[in-house]
Design an enzyme around this catalytic site. Sequence first.
Site, mmCIF file in Angstrom:
data_model
loop_
_atom_site.group_PDB
_atom_site.id
_atom_site.type_symbol
_atom_site.label_atom_id
_atom_site.label_comp_id
_atom_site.label_asym_id
_atom_site.label_seq_id
_atom_site.Cartn_x
_atom_site.Cartn_y
_atom_site.Cartn_z
ATOM 1 N N ASP A 23 0.836 -1.209 0.000
ATOM 2 C CA ASP A 23 0.000 0.000 0.000
ATOM 3 C C ASP A 23 0.870 1.258 0.000
ATOM 4 O O ASP A 23 1.977 1.260 0.544
ATOM 5 C CB ASP A 23 -0.914 -0.025 1.238
ATOM 6 N N ASN A 71 -11.031 -2.791 -5.264
ATOM 7 C CA ASN A 71 -10.303 -1.782 -6.051
ATOM 8 C C ASN A 71 -11.017 -1.411 -7.359
ATOM 9 O O ASN A 71 -10.644 -0.423 -8.015
ATOM 10 C CB ASN A 71 -8.861 -2.232 -6.343
HETATM 11 C C1 IPE Z 1 -5.389 -2.759 -0.220
HETATM 12 O O1 IPE Z 1 -5.056 -1.418 -0.377
HETATM 13 C C2 IPE Z 1 -5.364 -3.456 -1.543
HETATM 14 C C3 IPE Z 1 -4.053 -3.611 -2.146
HETATM 15 C C4 IPE Z 1 -2.909 -3.258 -1.648
HETATM 16 C C5 IPE Z 1 -4.062 -4.256 -3.448
HETATM 17 P P1 IPE Z 1 -6.181 -0.291 -0.536
HETATM 18 O O2 IPE Z 1 -5.455 0.978 -0.681
HETATM 19 O O3 IPE Z 1 -7.114 -0.674 -1.624
HETATM 20 O O4 IPE Z 1 -6.941 -0.401 0.848
HETATM 21 P P2 IPE Z 1 -7.883 0.637 1.584
HETATM 22 O O5 IPE Z 1 -8.927 1.086 0.590
HETATM 23 O O6 IPE Z 1 -7.032 1.784 2.006
HETATM 24 O O7 IPE Z 1 -8.436 -0.108 2.747
HETATM 25 C C1 IPE Z 2 -1.488 0.283 -3.406
HETATM 26 O O1 IPE Z 2 -1.310 1.657 -3.414
HETATM 27 C C2 IPE Z 2 -1.756 -0.282 -4.780
HETATM 28 C C3 IPE Z 2 -3.117 -0.777 -4.968
HETATM 29 C C4 IPE Z 2 -4.072 -0.774 -4.088
HETATM 30 C C5 IPE Z 2 -3.412 -1.311 -6.279
HETATM 31 P P1 IPE Z 2 -2.525 2.673 -3.401
HETATM 32 O O2 IPE Z 2 -2.918 2.952 -4.814
HETATM 33 O O3 IPE Z 2 -3.622 2.171 -2.544
HETATM 34 O O4 IPE Z 2 -1.842 3.940 -2.768
HETATM 35 P P2 IPE Z 2 -2.463 4.935 -1.700
HETATM 36 O O5 IPE Z 2 -3.018 4.118 -0.580
HETATM 37 O O6 IPE Z 2 -3.534 5.710 -2.420
HETATM 38 O O7 IPE Z 2 -1.317 5.792 -1.295
HETATM 39 MG MG MG Z 3 -4.078 2.384 -0.597
#
Ligand code: IPE
Ligand code: IPE
Ligand code: MG
Length: 238
Positions: A23, A71
């Site tokens: 993340d 997602n």
């Molecule tokens: C969790 O991260 C999913 C992945 C890393 C693929 P998110 O960024 O989607 O999670 P939330 O929405 O902050 O809980």
């Molecule tokens: C994790 O990074 C990747 C996926 C969930 C696909 P994020 O895209 O969630 O990055 P933040 O949480 O917005 O920084």
């Molecule tokens: Mg995230």
Amino acid sequence: MSTAPSLAGGVSVTPRHVAIIMDGNGRWAKKRLLPRAAGHKAGVEAVRRVTRHARAIGIEALTIYAFSSENWRRPEEEIGDLMGLLRLFIRSDLAELVRENVRLQVIGDFRRLPADVVSLIDDAVARCAGNTGPILAIALNYGAQSELARAARRLAERLPPEQIDEAAIEAELETRNLPPLDLLIRTSGEHRLSNFLLWQAAYAELLFVDTLWPDFGAADLDAAVAAFGSRQRRFGGL
Ligand code: IPE
Ligand code: IPE
Ligand code: MG
């Protein structure tokens, strides 16, 4: 393979199965005034570094959360960028995975991804099918609640209620062939599981680090493994 002598004369334990909620790509990009896609691209570099290092230090199975079933709520353009990076990753890294004897597997309902991505995945998994080495499990369109609901449905079709126990459920999970989950890491300072490996995490050690995923590297994985080694796991006993 799972234990090695430590300098202190005790036992330094390498987790057999590590899972990572990768993340913080978006925040990494934002800090640099870059588009979120640039964060995802840098995130792929981190995947490369960390999967290589996990193999080097003898982790038997690594499960990485790449795309959750939630997602899909993101803008279409970002989903498109993520799918594009997945295509690129498979195309550019498959040869290495084959050569390195990696057993590649995908967990989650990946058949709902774009058709060409599904074929790339099928082909990649098939090309790694004869491998006997470490497991790399990529979670794509994965959600633990739907994994459990699917397991429950399949069991209910086959078994009388009294035979549906923990072992039966475990055997229906997509991680059934993996060692028990030892260590679950989440980067970026968020303290939640976001529907990842809810069943499997029952006795996993949880580690939340502030590092944003694109900044995560070999040294961070070493630090995570060291932190794991210093935990006392009791599994409900003394
Ligand atoms: C969790 O991260 C999913 C992945 C890393 C693929 P998110 O960024 O989607 O999670 P939330 O929405 O902050 O809980
Ligand atoms: C994790 O990074 C990747 C996926 C969930 C696909 P994020 O895209 O969630 O990055 P933040 O949480 O917005 O920084
Ligand atoms: Mg995230």
